[in-house]
Design an enzyme around this catalytic site. Structure first.
Site, mmCIF file in Angstrom:
data_model
loop_
_atom_site.group_PDB
_atom_site.id
_atom_site.type_symbol
_atom_site.label_atom_id
_atom_site.label_comp_id
_atom_site.label_asym_id
_atom_site.label_seq_id
_atom_site.Cartn_x
_atom_site.Cartn_y
_atom_site.Cartn_z
ATOM 1 N N HIS A 171 63.274 47.258 41.205
ATOM 2 C CA HIS A 171 63.329 48.164 42.384
ATOM 3 C C HIS A 171 65.062 48.260 42.577
ATOM 4 C CE1 HIS A 171 59.322 49.181 43.378
ATOM 5 N NE2 HIS A 171 58.996 48.040 42.645
ATOM 6 N N CYS A 228 59.754 50.814 38.209
ATOM 7 C CA CYS A 228 58.608 50.125 38.277
ATOM 8 C C CYS A 228 57.316 50.690 37.527
ATOM 9 C CB CYS A 228 58.154 49.725 39.690
ATOM 10 S SG CYS A 228 56.950 48.339 39.826
ATOM 11 N N GLU A 267 66.265 50.390 44.304
ATOM 12 C CA GLU A 267 66.711 50.961 45.612
ATOM 13 C C GLU A 267 66.823 50.328 46.772
ATOM 14 O OE1 GLU A 267 61.824 51.137 45.177
ATOM 15 O OE2 GLU A 267 63.784 51.243 43.859
#
Length: 668
Positions: free
Chosen positions: A633, A501, A635
């Site tokens: 993102h 990001c 994750e």
């Protein structure tokens, strides 16, 4: 007019008593109740469950009455997890671990997190105070505990899976404005409490998609409603903010019945003194407070450093009225993946089966003494989970990953990043060690107070010892220059790097400045006087909203198309991927051709109604071993059984480069 014979009052009263008794027998006779099929751990069914008629239907609004009846007809179960003594005690991990047990028993599981704060969602909350904001597929900005649920249950939840006081009051006020309450005085009870019950039951019946194909999951059942819903009540019981939710949960158990809803209370049992002695008083007071609020714990999950001693269990059972077999020791373990296994060792799965009348329930059986009732230890889910837990404790090597960020003082601010790195380290059989580095300490000219501005040589020394580095997302200018200088060092010294990001935006700015030659390149987020399409390497998205902060970013899952031959395409193994976003600014498309001509390739792109978006950039493997950054993102979609490919690529490269360095050292 006179009666010929006096009335026999004794015989009349006996007749009335017999009639009343006969009426009660007719009402509760089991043959008048519909039978229900019940699922066994192995997938077979039995018919020993019966559905109780709704006693309070005449007092419920039609919508809630319908939801309650649907829950009873579907034989759907709800487990409520509460916490006492202090916050952050481990309710989320406890709830998630119970979900693993239900998964292993073959049940479809969903989850709901209740947050008593007045915010509508977590989107505008500071990471310093609240930890990370977890983003769901549908763009919901939620509490980080939903990340635990998704990772343990391997599902993709919805924004309705996070309920806050702000959401519930907003929904009730909107209903009042359109006249849905027919002019009645709107009150906390019954209107707020009814709305909370409706929300819980709606989430409990809403199908959730499987994130990945996990053993023991049924492909044909992916669109079927859940069979178990785990509800976590945030905060600590007794807090004034949670009172409406506590009352709603009390009413919900009355409406659903004892066999369809149970409570698990997580409390603290500290060890004090030398030699250490386990103290039960905090938990005693916590349970007493819970019972004063109208709730009664069915399971008592006790947190502490060491396993509960038999004398401690006996004392807790005596003073809380919780059976000894339902008092669970959740002591410290080597990694959180051992928590479900620890529950199995204490037969929690069988106790849940007894309490909720699941599977092969038999009246009169002491389930705390029955081992392997549901035989989940032999299920593929638990076998895989054991391998996962063992892999964390049995690595082949160590890997040091630096996280250069802005919120490192609050460890939960980057929780999903840490979890994603952990998943990748498990897959590559490495022991993960995180090196936390404050971004503003890496640049003396960075924004912030003078005391924090001095470049910290110790921070640079720690950075240079890392095998790989992640620059995660964030907001605000503080630390930005430190991130840019970090990325320059990683690029020039060929250190494995992953930007996320804002980390990708910093990557583009660094490349513009030091390779393309645009010395004043920066982000329009921080400067509004940049030369258009020259210095503004990062721009505000055209559809964004500068006035309203909550829920106005580019949120949720979007499709990214990956370029053939790229590192990202090789790691994902497919042309198109779906990943989650949370940002207001993006790479300026006007500068892309100049950046690509200079060597920074934008290998992942997304095309939507607003034009082409840059999603992934990287340097070729011939230039750098692993230099990848993504606007989304990654994750948020990493799972213990299936690490996200970008994190997996980073850890694989770190292991490879570390092995090469070690070999070169031995040769010399």
């Amino acid at each position: 007019m006179m009666l010929k014979e006096p009335l026999n009052m004794t015989s009349t009263m006996m007749t009335l008593q017999y009639l009343l008794l006969f009426s009660c027998i007719l009402i509760v006779h089991p043959f008048s109740l519909p039978s229900h099929q019940v699922k066994l751990g192995g997938g077979s069914t039995i018919h020993n469950k019966r559905c109780r008629p709704l006693r309070t239907s005449s007092h419920l609004p039609p919508k809630l009455e319908h939801l309650v009846q649907d829950t009873l007809d579907s034989d759907r179960k709800i487990v409520v997890v509460t916490g006492g003594v202090l916050s952050g005690i481990g309710k989320g991990v406890t709830a998630s671990s119970m979900g693993v047990l239900f998964r292993a028993m073959g049940y479809r599981v969903t989850a709901l997190k209740i947050d008593p704060y007045l915010n509508v969602d977590a989107g505008t909350m500071s990471p310093f105070e609240h930890g990370e904001v977890f983003v769901l597929d549908d763009g919901g900005e939620t509490d980080l505990d939903l990340g635990n649920y998704e990772r343990f249950l391997s599902v993709s939840l919805t924004k309705d899976s996070n309920l806050s006081t702000g959401k519930i009051y907003q929904s009730v006020i909107e209903r009042e404005r359109v006249g849905e309450y027919l002019g009645k005085t709107v009150q906390v009870v019954p209107h707020i409490s009814d709305a909370i019950q409706e929300w819980i039951l709606k989430v409990a019946q809403t199908p959730v998609s499987r994130f990945s194909k996990v053993a023991n999951d049924n492909d044909d059942a992916k669109d079927e409603p859940p069979e178990v819903c785990i509800v976590e009540l945030g905060g600590t019981l007794g807090d004034i903010e949670s009172m409406p939710f506590v009352e709603a949960l009390r009413q919900l158990q009355e409406n659903l019945g004892y066999k369809n809803l149970c409570f698990a209370h997580v409390s603290l049992v500290p060890s004090l003194g030398d030699p250490a002695e386990q103290k039960t008083k905090p938990t005693q007071h916590s349970v007493k407070s819970m019972m004063q609020l109208g709730l009664r714990p069915d399971f008592l999950c006790c947190r502490g450093k060491e396993q509960l001693e038999p004398s401690t269990v006996s004392k807790l059972s005596l003073f809380t009225s919780v059976p000894k077999g339902a008092i669970v020791s959740l002591h410290d373990v080597s990694n959180i993946y051992r928590v479900p296994l620890m529950m199995i060792e204490q037969n929690v799965h069988s106790m849940l089966a007894q309490r909720l009348r699941l599977g092969p329930y038999e009246k009169g059986v002491d389930y705390s003494m029955v081992e392997d009732l549901t035989q989940i230890e032999e299920s593929v889910v638990i076998k895989d989970w054991k391998k996962l837990a063992d892999s964390v404790d049995e690595p082949e090597s160590e890997c040091v990953i630096g996280i250069v960020g802005k919120y490192i003082e609050q460890g939960d601010a980057y929780l999903s990043v840490v979890k994603a790195l952990t998943h990748a380290s498990i897959a590559t059989k490495q022991r993960l060690r995180i090196e936390w580095i404050e971004a503003s300490s890496l640049c003396k000219d960075d924004d912030g107070d003078d005391a924090e501005n001095a470049s910290d040589e110790t921070a640079w020394d720690r950075l240079k010892l890392c095998d790989g580095v992640v620059v995660p997302g964030g907001f605000g200018s503080r630390g930005m220059e430190g991130k840019i200088q970090t990325i320059q060092y990683l690029r020039e010294n060929k250190v494995p790097f992953l930007g996320i990001c804002l980390g990708m935006q910093a990557t583009v700015i660094e490349y513009c400045r030091n390779v393309v030659g645009i010395k004043k390149a920066h982000s329009a987020e921080f400067f509004d006087d940049l030369v258009k399409d020259e210095e503004d390497a990062v721009i505000f998205m055209p559809e964004g909203d500068r006035t309203r902060l909550g829920g106005t970013m580019r949120l949720g899952v979007r499709e990214t198309v990956l370029l053939e031959g790229s590192i990202a395409r090789k790691m994902y193994g497919s042309e198109k991927v779906m990943e989650r976003h949370r940002h207001r600014y993006e790479v300026n498309p006007a500068l892309v051709s100049r950046l690509e001509s200079a060597g920074l390739q934008f290998v992942g792109r997304n095309t939507d109604e607003s034009g082409q978006r840059m999603e992934v950039c990287e340097l070729s493997e011939s230039t750098h071993p692993y230099f990848v950054a993504s606007q989304y993102h990654p994750e948020f979609t990493s799972r213990p059984e299936l690490p996200n490919p970008l994190f997996l690529g980073l850890l694989q490269t770190c292991k490879k480069t570390a092995a090469a360095k070690s070999k070169a050292t031995v040769a010399n």
